[in-house]
Scaffold this active site. Structure first.
Site, PDB file in Angstrom:
ATOM      1  N   CYS A  15       0.836  -1.193   0.000  1.00  0.00           N
ATOM      2  CA  CYS A  15       0.000   0.000   0.000  1.00  0.00           C
ATOM      3  C   CYS A  15       0.874   1.248   0.000  1.00  0.00           C
ATOM      4  CB  CYS A  15      -0.923   0.007   1.228  1.00  0.00           C
ATOM      5  SG  CYS A  15      -2.253   1.236   1.137  1.00  0.00           S
ATOM      6  N   CYS A  19      -2.340   3.369   7.155  1.00  0.00           N
ATOM      7  CA  CYS A  19      -3.417   3.731   8.075  1.00  0.00           C
ATOM      8  C   CYS A  19      -3.185   3.004   9.398  1.00  0.00           C
ATOM      9  CB  CYS A  19      -4.767   3.345   7.488  1.00  0.00           C
ATOM     10  SG  CYS A  19      -5.062   4.083   5.865  1.00  0.00           S
ATOM     11  N   TYR A  21      -5.009   1.910  11.689  1.00  0.00           N
ATOM     12  CA  TYR A  21      -5.918   0.834  12.099  1.00  0.00           C
ATOM     13  C   TYR A  21      -5.965  -0.328  11.105  1.00  0.00           C
ATOM     14  CZ  TYR A  21      -8.875   3.671   8.996  1.00  0.00           C
ATOM     15  OH  TYR A  21      -9.354   4.404   7.948  1.00  0.00           O
ATOM     16  N   SER A 120     -11.951   5.133  -0.156  1.00  0.00           N
ATOM     17  CA  SER A 120     -11.905   5.173   1.304  1.00  0.00           C
ATOM     18  C   SER A 120     -11.642   6.603   1.770  1.00  0.00           C
ATOM     19  CB  SER A 120     -10.805   4.248   1.835  1.00  0.00           C
ATOM     20  OG  SER A 120     -11.084   2.904   1.505  1.00  0.00           O
ATOM     21  N   CYS A 255     -21.695 -17.302   5.544  1.00  0.00           N
ATOM     22  CA  CYS A 255     -20.727 -16.562   4.728  1.00  0.00           C
ATOM     23  C   CYS A 255     -19.947 -17.557   3.883  1.00  0.00           C
ATOM     24  CB  CYS A 255     -19.825 -15.691   5.598  1.00  0.00           C
ATOM     25  SG  CYS A 255     -18.866 -16.585   6.837  1.00  0.00           S
ATOM     26  N   ASP A 271     -11.396 -12.412   3.526  1.00  0.00           N
ATOM     27  CA  ASP A 271     -10.467 -11.291   3.610  1.00  0.00           C
ATOM     28  C   ASP A 271      -9.897 -11.113   5.013  1.00  0.00           C
ATOM     29  OD1 ASP A 271      -9.162  -8.989   2.643  1.00  0.00           O
ATOM     30  OD2 ASP A 271     -10.740  -7.696   3.417  1.00  0.00           O
ATOM     31  N   CYS A 315     -32.645 -14.001  19.433  1.00  0.00           N
ATOM     32  CA  CYS A 315     -32.780 -12.553  19.229  1.00  0.00           C
ATOM     33  C   CYS A 315     -33.702 -12.244  18.048  1.00  0.00           C
ATOM     34  CB  CYS A 315     -31.401 -11.938  18.969  1.00  0.00           C
ATOM     35  SG  CYS A 315     -31.448 -10.162  18.660  1.00  0.00           S
ATOM     36  N   CYS A 325     -19.956 -10.611  12.160  1.00  0.00           N
ATOM     37  CA  CYS A 325     -18.797 -11.236  11.522  1.00  0.00           C
ATOM     38  C   CYS A 325     -18.069 -12.188  12.474  1.00  0.00           C
ATOM     39  CB  CYS A 325     -17.834 -10.152  11.044  1.00  0.00           C
ATOM     40  SG  CYS A 325     -16.396 -10.780  10.151  1.00  0.00           S
TER      41      CYS A 325
END
Length: 381
Positions: A15, A19, A21, A120, A255, A271, A315, A325
């Site tokens: 990259c 960033c 995070y 982004s 998923c 990912d 729920c 996730c």
């Protein structure tokens, strides 16, 4: 033939930004070649086109920063797509980028080849520049904002992807307003949850703050932008209320339908799980359709439903969020059972607030009220 999506990483985790995070930076430890080879690119495109069903074949290019592969790489990809495209079918491309390299030449190419583009950008200048620096440590907000303007000038309305950190969540209204001013029509919010040494990091959004953020943004959207701007989570909630099922993997019941192809051709389950435990094959050796239907991938996808804690199974909002996730299911449920989605309480706050309002808006729409009338009636004192 199967229905699955592949997220291709032509330069892996490389990259031109750092960033603070980012969960993917150096994910492959730099062990792979600088970018996807011609052989891997061609094999991937041919294999994927042969494996998927449907009239439209979707290619998603991600990273790292995929534009580091260079414009010629993407010209080659488009040429190969045309070469192998079956008769009667269409090809669609999506480029997810930080926007730093998108000059006019790039924009013309993306427009001419009908690429959808996701950019982004973290809302306000202050919050964006707090986290999103280039490799020299310099702020990037203005360069990214200029890219959004440049894309629009070329006729491309980019999706805006905004992370939700603790700072973002504390400034929901300001962040949403900053993104809305770009007037691109689509916004996606991605919660940041990171752990170091078993503890959640300070930049991660907390469940309480996440719920407040979503409610703040929803009220602003439902008061001013219904019918004009789409926010992904709100659109997914409305889809379920209309009788559908979530399209986004982290909200779906199961998923495992989004495979990852790295620059060395390795294929992974997800990912967020690019590791040796979730390596399921390589495009040079394995058929993508076979990998998508493999026992390993089916087990990975089914685990999302099979591993639900009792609190989730009971729920009323399970059909909306699918239990969240897998990567963030490390919290304890109310009864102490381990494996609850960390941001569950935030989502419950959002659904408690938004679902009745969305139901009402759908009823008013069925009565032929305009978007302006619906927004006025929803918040009528």
């Amino acid at each position: 033939m199967s229905d699955f999506v592949v997220m291709a990483k032509p330069v892996g985790s490389l990259c031109n930004m750092q960033c603070s995070y980012c969960y993917y930076l150096n994910a492959d430890n730099g062990s792979a070649p600088p970018h996807m080879s011609d052989e891997i690119l061609e094999t991937y495109i041919r294999s994927y086109m042969n494996a998927v069903s449907g009239k439209v074949i979707s290619f998603t290019w991600h990273g790292g920063e995929p534009t580091l592969a260079g414009l010629e790489f993407f010209r080659k990809a488009v040429a190969l797509q045309k070469k192998y495209l079956p008769a009667g079918r269409e090809c669609w491309n999506n480029l997810q980028t930080n926007g730093l390299y998108l000059d006019d030449t790039w924009c013309r190419f993306l427009k001419e080849n009908r690429f959808d583009v996701g950019v982004s950008i973290d809302g306000t200048r202050f919050i964006h520049d707090l986290y999103r620096h280039d490799t020299g440590g310099r702020p990037t907000y203005q360069r990214v904002a200029d890219t959004v303007t440049r894309l629009k000038k070329h006729g491309i309305m980019p999706d805006l992807l905004c992370t939700v950190t603790s700072d973002t969540a504390a400034n929901g209204k300001a962040v949403y307003e900053a993104l809305r001013r770009f007037n691109t029509g689509w916004i996606q919010f991605i919660p940041i949850v990171r752990r170091e040494n078993g503890s959640v990091t300070e930049d991660s959004v907390t469940p309480q703050l996440y719920g407040k953020f979503l409610k703040d943004v929803f009220r602003e959207w439902a008061s001013h932008d219904m019918g004009k701007t789409n926010v992904q989570l709100f659109a997914e909630t409305a889809l379920v209320l209309a009788g559908g099922s979530p399209d986004v993997c982290w909200l779906a019941e199961k998923c495992g339908t989004v495979l990852i192809v790295e620059r060395d051709g390795n294929v992974y389950s997800c990912d967020h799980f690019v590791d040796r435990h979730h390596l399921i094959g390589n495009v040079l050796e394995d058929d993508l359709g076979t990998l998508a239907e493999s026992d390993a991938q089916r087990s990975f996808g089914n685990a999302k439903k099979d591993a639900l804690v009792r609190q989730c199974r009971e729920c009323p909002y399970l059909k909306f969020c699918g239990g969240g996730c897998l990567k963030d299911r490390f919290a304890n449920a109310d009864d102490g059972e381990q494996g609850l989605y960390y941001l569950c309480d935030g989502l419950r706050q959002y659904y408690d607030y938004a679902v009745p309002l969305l139901k009402k808006s759908m009823e008013l729409s069925a009565q032929s009220h305009s978007s302006a009338e619906i927004m006025r009636l929803l918040f009528k004192k």
